[in-house]
Scaffold this active site. Sequence first.
Site, mmCIF file in Angstrom:
data_model
loop_
_atom_site.group_PDB
_atom_site.id
_atom_site.type_symbol
_atom_site.label_atom_id
_atom_site.label_comp_id
_atom_site.label_asym_id
_atom_site.label_seq_id
_atom_site.Cartn_x
_atom_site.Cartn_y
_atom_site.Cartn_z
ATOM 1 N N PHE A 143 0.298 -5.334 -5.314
ATOM 2 C CA PHE A 143 0.051 -3.902 -5.485
ATOM 3 C C PHE A 143 0.437 -3.187 -4.198
ATOM 4 O O PHE A 143 -0.113 -3.474 -3.134
ATOM 5 C CB PHE A 143 -1.431 -3.663 -5.822
ATOM 6 C CG PHE A 143 -1.718 -2.289 -6.358
ATOM 7 C CD1 PHE A 143 -1.789 -2.079 -7.730
ATOM 8 C CD2 PHE A 143 -1.908 -1.196 -5.518
ATOM 9 C CE1 PHE A 143 -2.057 -0.807 -8.255
ATOM 10 C CE2 PHE A 143 -2.173 0.065 -6.021
ATOM 11 C CZ PHE A 143 -2.243 0.268 -7.386
ATOM 12 N N ALA A 144 1.413 -2.264 -4.299
ATOM 13 C CA ALA A 144 1.957 -1.643 -3.089
ATOM 14 C C ALA A 144 1.662 -0.157 -3.057
ATOM 15 O O ALA A 144 2.192 0.620 -3.862
ATOM 16 C CB ALA A 144 3.463 -1.895 -3.016
ATOM 17 N N GLU A 177 1.588 2.775 3.282
ATOM 18 C CA GLU A 177 2.888 2.933 3.913
ATOM 19 C C GLU A 177 2.741 3.009 5.427
ATOM 20 O O GLU A 177 1.675 3.361 5.929
ATOM 21 C CB GLU A 177 3.558 4.214 3.382
ATOM 22 C CG GLU A 177 3.830 4.127 1.893
ATOM 23 C CD GLU A 177 4.529 5.359 1.352
ATOM 24 O OE1 GLU A 177 4.707 6.321 2.120
ATOM 25 O OE2 GLU A 177 4.910 5.335 0.169
ATOM 26 N N PRO A 178 3.835 2.713 6.155
ATOM 27 C CA PRO A 178 3.751 2.693 7.617
ATOM 28 C C PRO A 178 3.360 4.043 8.219
ATOM 29 O O PRO A 178 2.470 4.105 9.049
ATOM 30 C CB PRO A 178 5.164 2.311 8.057
ATOM 31 C CG PRO A 178 5.828 1.739 6.860
ATOM 32 C CD PRO A 178 5.159 2.321 5.661
ATOM 33 N N GLY A 179 3.971 5.114 7.763
ATOM 34 C CA GLY A 179 3.753 6.397 8.427
ATOM 35 C C GLY A 179 2.477 7.078 7.993
ATOM 36 O O GLY A 179 1.815 7.738 8.787
ATOM 37 N N GLY A 182 -0.196 5.626 6.061
ATOM 38 C CA GLY A 182 -1.377 4.794 5.791
ATOM 39 C C GLY A 182 -1.759 4.815 4.333
ATOM 40 O O GLY A 182 -0.909 4.716 3.454
ATOM 41 N N THR A 214 -0.243 -7.729 0.243
ATOM 42 C CA THR A 214 -0.641 -9.103 -0.099
ATOM 43 C C THR A 214 0.127 -9.543 -1.349
ATOM 44 O O THR A 214 0.499 -8.704 -2.169
ATOM 45 C CB THR A 214 -2.149 -9.146 -0.385
ATOM 46 O OG1 THR A 214 -2.828 -8.548 0.703
ATOM 47 C CG2 THR A 214 -2.644 -10.576 -0.540
ATOM 48 N N GLN A 260 -38.689 -18.080 18.807
ATOM 49 C CA GLN A 260 -38.763 -16.849 18.020
ATOM 50 C C GLN A 260 -37.461 -16.058 18.030
ATOM 51 O O GLN A 260 -37.117 -15.418 17.047
ATOM 52 C CB GLN A 260 -39.919 -15.979 18.510
ATOM 53 C CG GLN A 260 -41.255 -16.475 17.977
ATOM 54 C CD GLN A 260 -42.358 -15.468 18.121
ATOM 55 O OE1 GLN A 260 -42.319 -14.603 18.990
ATOM 56 N NE2 GLN A 260 -43.364 -15.585 17.280
ATOM 57 N N GLU A 310 -8.329 -2.391 2.593
ATOM 58 C CA GLU A 310 -8.760 -1.774 1.329
ATOM 59 C C GLU A 310 -9.481 -0.460 1.608
ATOM 60 O O GLU A 310 -10.517 -0.180 1.025
ATOM 61 C CB GLU A 310 -9.672 -2.773 0.592
ATOM 62 C CG GLU A 310 -9.908 -2.485 -0.876
ATOM 63 C CD GLU A 310 -8.717 -2.757 -1.766
ATOM 64 O OE1 GLU A 310 -7.912 -3.661 -1.437
ATOM 65 O OE2 GLU A 310 -8.573 -2.061 -2.767
#
Lengths: 379, 312, 264
Positions: A122-123, A126-128, A130, A157, A275, A362
């Site tokens: 699941f994509a 993105e780099p710029g 997030g 993933t 303790q 996530e």
Amino acid sequence: MDFKLTKEQELIQRTAREFAEKNLLPQVESIIEENRVPDAVIRDLKDLDLFALFMPEAYDGAGADYQSYVLVMEQIARICPAVAVIMSVNAVGLAAVEIFGTEAQKKTYLPPGCRGDGVLSFAFTEPGTGSDPKQITATATRKGDAYILNGTKRFITNASFAGPIIIIARETETGEVSGFIADKFCDGYAISEPWKKMGCQGAPLYDVYLKDLAVPAENRLGAPGKGFRILKVALALGKIGISAIFLGTMLAAYEEALRYAREKTHRGEPITKFQAIQMAIVDMAMKYEAARWMTYRIGYLADHAKDKGDILKDSAMAKIFVTETAVDLARIAVGVHGSYGLMKDYKVSQIWRDVIFGPQVEGVSHLLKVLVAGEILKG
Amino acid sequence: MNIILYSERPDLASELVTAGRAIMDICGGALQALTIDDDEQADFLAARGVSVHRVRSDQPSPADVAQLASAVHQTAVALEADMILLASNRRGRELAGRLAQKLGGGCLTDVGRFEVLDGRPAFSRNALGGAVEDVRCMETGKQVIALTPHSFAAAGVATGPGPVSDLPVRLSPSLVRLKETIRKGADAVDIEKADILVVVGQGIENKEDLTKAAQIARSLGAEVACTKPVATDRKWFSEERIIGLSGKRCKPRLALLLGVSGQVQFTVGIRDAGAIVAVNLDEKANIAYVADYLLVGDLKTLLPELVKRFSA
Amino acid sequence: MGFVVVSDHGKEEAMNIVVAMKQVPDLKMIRIRDRRPLLEDVPFMMGEIDRSALEAGAELREALKGKLIVLSAGTEPLEDTVKEALAAGADEAILILDEALRDGESALVAQVLAAALARMPDVGIILFGEGSADNYSGQVMARVAEILSWPQVGYAREIRIEGGVAQITRSLEDCEELLEVPLPVAVSVVAEIRQPKTPSVTGILRAGRKPKTLWTLADLNIGLNGGAPVRTISRLAPVSSRLGQVIGSVDELVEIVKAKRGPS
């Protein structure tokens, strides 16, 4: 209100536990070493119907529910979080296709995804930009019977498995965000070297490069512009998996610390007599218990929600709480181990490296809190 | 109390003689032994001063427990026995249930000892997987008691031999055909008889360390035994060497436990040892309860040192 | 080759395999307080060795062309506990539920199981574990065999069935016996016969939907005349008389071992 597992849930939990202890435990070291989960593990998971818990039997799923899914993910992650991460992402992809897909898409993609020979990815990130859905830059341009996709997706993933990848991209014509199901490893699909990360080895993260990747028009997931709806559901369900995974690492950390405390002696007495250690044990027990019921509850909510997107607030809260608390608990568990907690010979050191992934993946905690605040404060 | 005793193994039968005499001390009565188509054992037991009945069957089939039970049952009826003492080895346990059913009596297997309660014997056996010990009394006129091997000393040779007589029984044809008996080969050890035991637990993680444990055993003149998972999961030993609830009960003079965590299902098998010395890293709480002396440490480093020290 | 029993009429007849199950408390969950076992809230489970017996039974199904039936006598939670056997491959369950079966007293349980077996059609073999996980008494199989006048074989390590005859390897302490016995037969198995299989999720989910027959003692015409043949006077955790002394060095250990070893 009934906080007891049913006999079936108890047995499913035991099946997952037995699998994890007998099958995964002997391989954990090599999975971490090679940063790769062997195909045989996924095959064995499928043989016990653990791989696609909540998918209908008609699509080769187990026909169980999200509550069972949570119990299973906890047990798998207790031994090897990487395997559970692969399962979690696959589950998100499966759910998205099941909820938004056409019958043809379901028939094509769900059975292999459930069997594990077509693991889903699941994509979104993105780099710029997030994980900000409003700022997605990947594009989809309609050209005849196909969409042409371009862009880069980050920290993905399951990107190296054969099997489809769901890509969230912006349609150039309308500016709307839509979902697409693409087959991997065809012209226009490429992945980076895996990121060298500090924990959760075995579930490598890749960057995915889309360069004029042609996706047949019938592979659009849902109606045009449904991208946000897909995302909402995927994010809500993804957080169930992540919560259960880090609940499993909490359990592992707690058990390791407890075992160490019972074995370790100081001046001839087990350190559990002190303790300071007793307090630490209670703190861990309470944190695990609180996280456990919060996680189990979102499984229950998912089973009863007509629109899975509706549980996003609850699953986000659970995810924040469980992953943050998992870090706290692991910190205590390392502390109980003294200096030994830093050594690779002690499992708790690996858990420490794994557990920090929770709040950072996530949806990082801060982002999710903004989302939850919006829900609480609206109207 | 009219007691008869039987075991196919003379050594176990002679332990039953000792136990039977102890019960007679409590309840009075008579003790008689029986042998089935085994004159050698009859002489052996008679030499221990006990009265022996040589049961002669018309069609012997020693592997058929139904027939065995029938033979013992007929004898018990003929001799008006109230209590039948058996050995709680596998053959004895299998016989016990069938015999008790024939007699309409109560039955206890794996009895380790007994005490006197209101003038009659009360028997102790493990229950709940060894977590507790039950003391039980028989409420039936007829009773079958199977005693854990080596719980009682073997009876020695008496000054005067006991009388021997023949007792014929009639059996129906056997349904069980014994095609072959395969002796258990090289590994046929009897860890129950060992004076010294080196017990291997799961804390010994590889075969190299196992070899070292065996070396230590050799130096000490000990037999090697193991916990159940070492035999059933790792398959390093045959089941003959398992100590515990589903294995053997041992009472060596000295037991050296290496990497044994001390779960209750194991400890029931070693509870009666003279001295227990343990070396272990794991689960201190349990093993400390089981052992007299405990050295906490890593077996990987301790084993080579122990090998050296004991061989010196 | 698959084997089929041929009846007098020359008609092919399937025979059923019965596995006797005992529900036992989860022994790992039992806590001891003041030497007494605390059994409240300890869940029941199918004993590990019964799972081995079930696995062995499942392999015989093909040879006998019959069903794999799990048979158990006990109290209420049994309906739930038996799902473990149904999940692990049993086709159906026959349960005898009665409060009188709470203690699982061997003579009574044997009487009940035998009465049930007598009512079940076409039973070729009944399998038991060599002893239950909790009491390990190992009487019930032999008692059932006696009541039904069946042959029995204890401690089976291997079972093969061919031509209406069972070939059974009995594992004794010092030897193994290869035996041939006609069906029906009562058998107890050792754990080594088969590793219990982990049930699959779909197996677990289907368990609750498999056929289940419930009988009471009255259904089997069993009355409770007289008390149990054995009375439990006390049930206490043994007191450890061990020193439990932690020693500090290998030197000390060697010294103790040499002293305790005695002359040799």
